[in-house]
Design a protein around this motif. Structure first.
Motif, PDB file in Angstrom:
ATOM      1  N   UNK A   1       0.918  -1.193   0.054  1.00 50.34           N
ATOM      2  CA  UNK A   1       0.018   0.031   0.075  1.00 50.34           C
ATOM      3  C   UNK A   1       1.020   1.037  -0.033  1.00 50.34           C
ATOM      4  N   UNK A   2       1.938   1.209   0.659  1.00 44.25           N
ATOM      5  CA  UNK A   2       2.882   2.439   0.597  1.00 44.25           C
ATOM      6  C   UNK A   2       3.584   2.705  -0.397  1.00 44.25           C
ATOM      7  N   UNK A   3       3.952   1.348  -1.229  1.00 39.87           N
ATOM      8  CA  UNK A   3       4.533   1.590  -2.378  1.00 39.87           C
ATOM      9  C   UNK A   3       3.654   2.140  -3.614  1.00 39.87           C
ATOM     10  N   UNK A   4       2.402   1.923  -3.572  1.00 41.50           N
ATOM     11  CA  UNK A   4       1.319   2.251  -4.345  1.00 41.50           C
ATOM     12  C   UNK A   4       1.128   3.873  -4.084  1.00 41.50           C
ATOM     13  N   UNK A   5       1.021   4.265  -2.759  1.00 44.22           N
ATOM     14  CA  UNK A   5       0.779   5.398  -2.288  1.00 44.22           C
ATOM     15  C   UNK A   5       1.878   6.434  -2.783  1.00 44.22           C
ATOM     16  N   UNK A   6       3.007   6.184  -2.759  1.00 44.36           N
ATOM     17  CA  UNK A   6       4.188   6.990  -2.988  1.00 44.36           C
ATOM     18  C   UNK A   6       4.397   7.033  -4.724  1.00 44.36           C
ATOM     19  N   UNK A   7       4.067   6.052  -5.314  1.00 40.49           N
ATOM     20  CA  UNK A   7       3.914   5.889  -6.674  1.00 40.49           C
ATOM     21  C   UNK A   7       5.336   6.138  -7.488  1.00 40.49           C
ATOM     22  N   UNK A   8       5.495   7.134  -7.994  1.00 40.50           N
ATOM     23  CA  UNK A   8       6.794   7.248  -8.752  1.00 40.50           C
ATOM     24  C   UNK A   8       7.807   7.892  -7.791  1.00 40.50           C
ATOM     25  N   UNK A   9       7.385   8.526  -6.856  1.00 42.37           N
ATOM     26  CA  UNK A   9       8.484   8.862  -5.937  1.00 42.37           C
ATOM     27  C   UNK A   9       8.842   7.666  -4.579  1.00 42.37           C
ATOM     28  N   UNK A  10       8.414   6.622  -5.006  1.00 42.26           N
ATOM     29  CA  UNK A  10       8.716   5.255  -4.249  1.00 42.26           C
ATOM     30  C   UNK A  10      10.248   5.399  -3.902  1.00 42.26           C
ATOM     31  N   UNK A  11      11.113   5.569  -4.825  1.00 35.87           N
ATOM     32  CA  UNK A  11      12.327   5.358  -4.711  1.00 35.87           C
ATOM     33  C   UNK A  11      12.999   6.154  -3.350  1.00 35.87           C
ATOM     34  N   UNK A  12      12.362   7.587  -3.255  1.00 35.31           N
ATOM     35  CA  UNK A  12      12.722   8.434  -2.338  1.00 35.31           C
ATOM     36  C   UNK A  12      12.222   7.921  -0.927  1.00 35.31           C
TER      37      UNK A  12
END
Length: 723
Positions: free
Chosen positions: A103-114
């Motif tokens: 869920x957190x990865x989906x929430x951050x989307x393109x900014x997940x690596x940050x």
């Protein structure tokens, strides 16, 4: 703790079902929780999540704060979070972390690596192999990011977990017991770099060895791995192994014709040779490296070669070559933004300034070096500036600050396993304690330096830059202990290395002056004269201002010892004035006391007393116990009351060293036993006693008994004295 947790559970049982669900999710997420994140994870609906957060804030379970325009929530008491978390079953914890991670990865989307650190935390605690693959990815990203910003402890944690993950489960390339996966091969050098940054050289060497063995000579990465392993072995003192590593890399480069890799390897090999005193061999390696760097026309490569040449010429001369290469390295390093080159080129020139007597220039350079070290976020570079700063504080008379800096740097050097720096810091710090009469502490520091430097090893190459300073510290301590023959032996052993390797700057830097002083006090006057001539020859060849002043002082003292005190006194005074102007405050002060004595001997009493007053003031300002007591004894020999030092006096108006002697007298110990206890010469104890008798007006028969009685009445036995 059990009753506290029970109380927490009882309090939480009063929460509504929706609020309890929000709390459990928050306990898995941890701190820095946002409403939007919780809402996306829980699927409870906006109003339920918002009401739950507000209830948790109202009950002081969560704290609400604003951070860069975002509203975030943290647990007020970590035990509340831990209690909720511990009540989950093991399988449920894994499921929850997996759910939160996705869920957190989906929430951050393109900014997940940050947010790699948060995602890695949750994916690493999930259960499915697909989630382990995600954990590996985010752990590696987080580790790289931490490494780039020099958060090395964080990098080690992330990358160690990533490497363990890469080796623990099949990830498409290999499994446990197989050859390392390509992912693991990528992580190993990153983790090795992180361990290198914190000084964990054994761990770094093991990882670099793995990197070398898991690659082939035709692999473009292989020469770099050999270079890194070689440098690490230099820092571990494994110089023969380092040479083999560099040569293996150079052999591989001949096949790949990678000129950049060849330059880097040549510079690294030269550094290893330089460390063990093989200056000619190092120069022979660097000359072709310079030609190659000029052909490649790469500013960064050229800067590194000039930096290496500058550092080498600092120690072996001529100084003009050190200046030429150092300035060119600084110019190129600044142009390409290479922090390492910017630091080390300036460091070498700062050393040259300090050892040639330009202490103001050295102080200014230290400020600039500290700024670069801070920009690099490097505690190791900060230690290298501390190495000079401690010596500068000693020379200037800023002893309290110097001792504090030295002790702090020693602790840090131990923790970072800095083999070359640690003996030096131990030695420079010991000199403060020697001058203050704190010989127990000085002995402990010098002995640790002896053990750390390995000067008692009979085999294998020795690091010149740790071994020679250790001999300096040992000889300095022995001179002040009165063991002149042993001091001469230590100094000559250090000089054999310094002069035998061509590192004459180390020979001039205290070794020859200490050797000369030991000869003078041991009555070996002709030998002292020869040492003075060697000192002058070395110093004049490289325009070493301090060395020339030391040679002048030595010649004047020899003249006095040969019976011409009247002819020597003005030469001694001129040398003292020159040393003080540099400033070499403590050397000048000790020499000035000899000037005062010779002036008084030759009928220049008023001038001698004036010099004695300057010596007394200098000794009081730095709390120099032994020299202060000798100075006060000279006043009494003249029938004069010494100046007051009440601001630094302890019980009975005694100095710290005198207090220790008085306590031992009260315990019934003889002068010889006291000298053994305090690790000083027997005549030093006699000097202390004479000074105390004068202070307390208890001269004559029975003075020792009366001193013991006064010490007991002052409570020195109960409290151990003001030491």
């Amino acid at each position: 703790p059990g009753s506290v947790r029970d109380a927490i559970r009882l309090s939480l049982s009063e929460l509504s079902e929706g609020t309890r669900a929000v709390l459990e999710t928050a306990a898995v997420v941890g701190n820095r929780i946002s409403y939007a994140l919780l809402e996306s994870i829980t699927a409870l609906g906006p109003s339920t999540v918002l009401n739950g957060i507000e209830e948790l804030v109202a009950r002081s379970i969560l704290d609400e704060r604003s951070d860069r325009g975002r509203v975030l929530y943290d647990f007020r008491h970590p035990m509340v979070q831990q209690t909720v978390y511990d009540d989950f079953g093991l399988q449920r914890v894994r499921i929850l972390h997996g759910h939160v991670a996705v869920a957190m990865e989906a929430f951050h989307g393109a900014e997940a690596d940050a947010h790699a650190d948060e995602l890695a935390y949750h994916y690493a605690r999930a259960d499915e192999s697909t989630e382990r693959a995600k954990a590996l990815r985010y752990l590696t990203i987080a580790g790289r990011a931490a490494l780039d910003r020099r958060a090395d402890a964080e990098a080690i944690n992330y990358l160690s977990a990533a490497l363990q993950t890469a080796r623990s489960v099949p990830l498409g390339t290999s499994g446990p017991g197989d050859e390392p996966s390509e992912t693991a091969r990528e992580i190993v050098p990153l983790l090795a770099r992180a361990h290198t940054h914190v000084g964990a050289f054994d761990a770094a060497a093991a990882l670099w060895t793995e990197a070398v063995r898991s690659s082939r000579p035709d692999d473009p990465r292989y020469p770099g791995y050999c270079r890194s392993l070689g440098i690490t072995n230099v820092w571990r003192g494994r110089h023969d192994e380092a040479t083999r590593d560099f040569d293996a890399g150079l052999a591989a480069v001949e096949e790949t014709e990678d000129r950049g890799a060849k330059i880097r390897l040549l510079v690294a090999k030269a550094h290893g040779l330089h460390e063990v005193g093989r200056a000619d061999d190092a120069l022979a390696v660097l000359r072709p490296a310079l030609v190659l760097a000029e052909e490649v026309d790469d500013a960064g490569m050229l800067a590194r070669v000039h930096r290496a040449l500058a550092l080498l010429h600092v120690w072996v001369g001529p100084p003009e070559e050190a200046l030429k290469h150092g300035r060119r390295a600084i110019e190129l390093g600044d142009a390409v933004g290479d922090l390492s080159t910017r630091f080390w080129a300036r460091w070498g020139l700062a050393v040259l300034k300090g050892m040639r007597g330009d202490t103001e220039g050295m102080a200014a350079a230290l400020e600039e070096l500290n700024e670069i070290a801070d920009d690099a976020h490097s505690p190791v570079l900060r230690l290298w500036t501390a190495d000079m700063a401690v010596e500068l504080a000693y020379a200037r008379g800023d002893w309290d600050a110097g001792v504090a800096l030295g002790e702090h740097a020693i602790a840090l050097a131990r923790s970072l396993h800095q083999r070359t720096l640690l003996p030096r810091l131990l030695v420079w710090t010991s000199q403060f304690h020697v001058a203050r009469g704190e010989l127990d502490r000085a002995e402990a520091l010098v002995q640790e330096a002896v053990e750390a430097s390995g000067i008692e090893r009979e085999e294998g190459p020795l690091d010149v830059h740790q071994v020679v300073p250790t001999y300096i510290g040992l000889a300095h301590y022995l001179v002040h202990l009165g063991d002149y023959d042993e001091a001469i032996d230590a100094a000559t052993r250090g000089l054999r290395i310094a002069e035998g390797t061509g590192y004459t700057l180390w020979a001039i830097h205290q070794l020859l002056p200490i050797y000369a002083e030991a000869c003078l006090w041991a009555g070996r006057i002709d030998e002292a004269a020869t040492v003075g001539a060697r000192m002058r020859s070395h110093a004049e060849r490289i325009d070493h201002r301090i060395g020339i002043a030391w040679a002048d002082a030595c010649d004047a003292l020899v003249q006095w010892k040969r019976g011409d005190a009247g002819g020597a006194v003005d030469r001694m005074l001129a040398a003292a004035d020159e040393l003080e102007s540099i400033p070499m405050m403590w050397t000048a002060t000790r020499l000035r006391r000899q000037v005062a004595g010779r002036m008084i001997e030759t009928g220049r009493r008023d001038e001698g007393i004036e010099q004695l007053a300057r010596v007394h003031a200098a000794c009081v300002s730095v709390n120099a116990g032994l020299e202060l007591e000798k100075t006060r004894s000279m006043y009494r020999d003249l029938g004069m009351r010494p100046p007051s030092i009440r601001s630094s006096d302890g019980p009975l108006g005694l100095t710290r060293s005198e207090t220790r002697v008085a306590r031992l007298v009260a315990e019934g110990m003889s002068n010889k036993a006291i000298a053994a206890e305090l690790r000083c010469a027997t005549r030093t104890v006699s000097t202390h006693l004479s000074n105390m008798y004068g202070k307390l007006d208890i001269g004559g028969p029975g003075a020792r008994v009366r001193l013991g009685n006064l010490a007991r009445e002052a409570g020195l036995l109960e409290g151990g004295g003001s030491v």
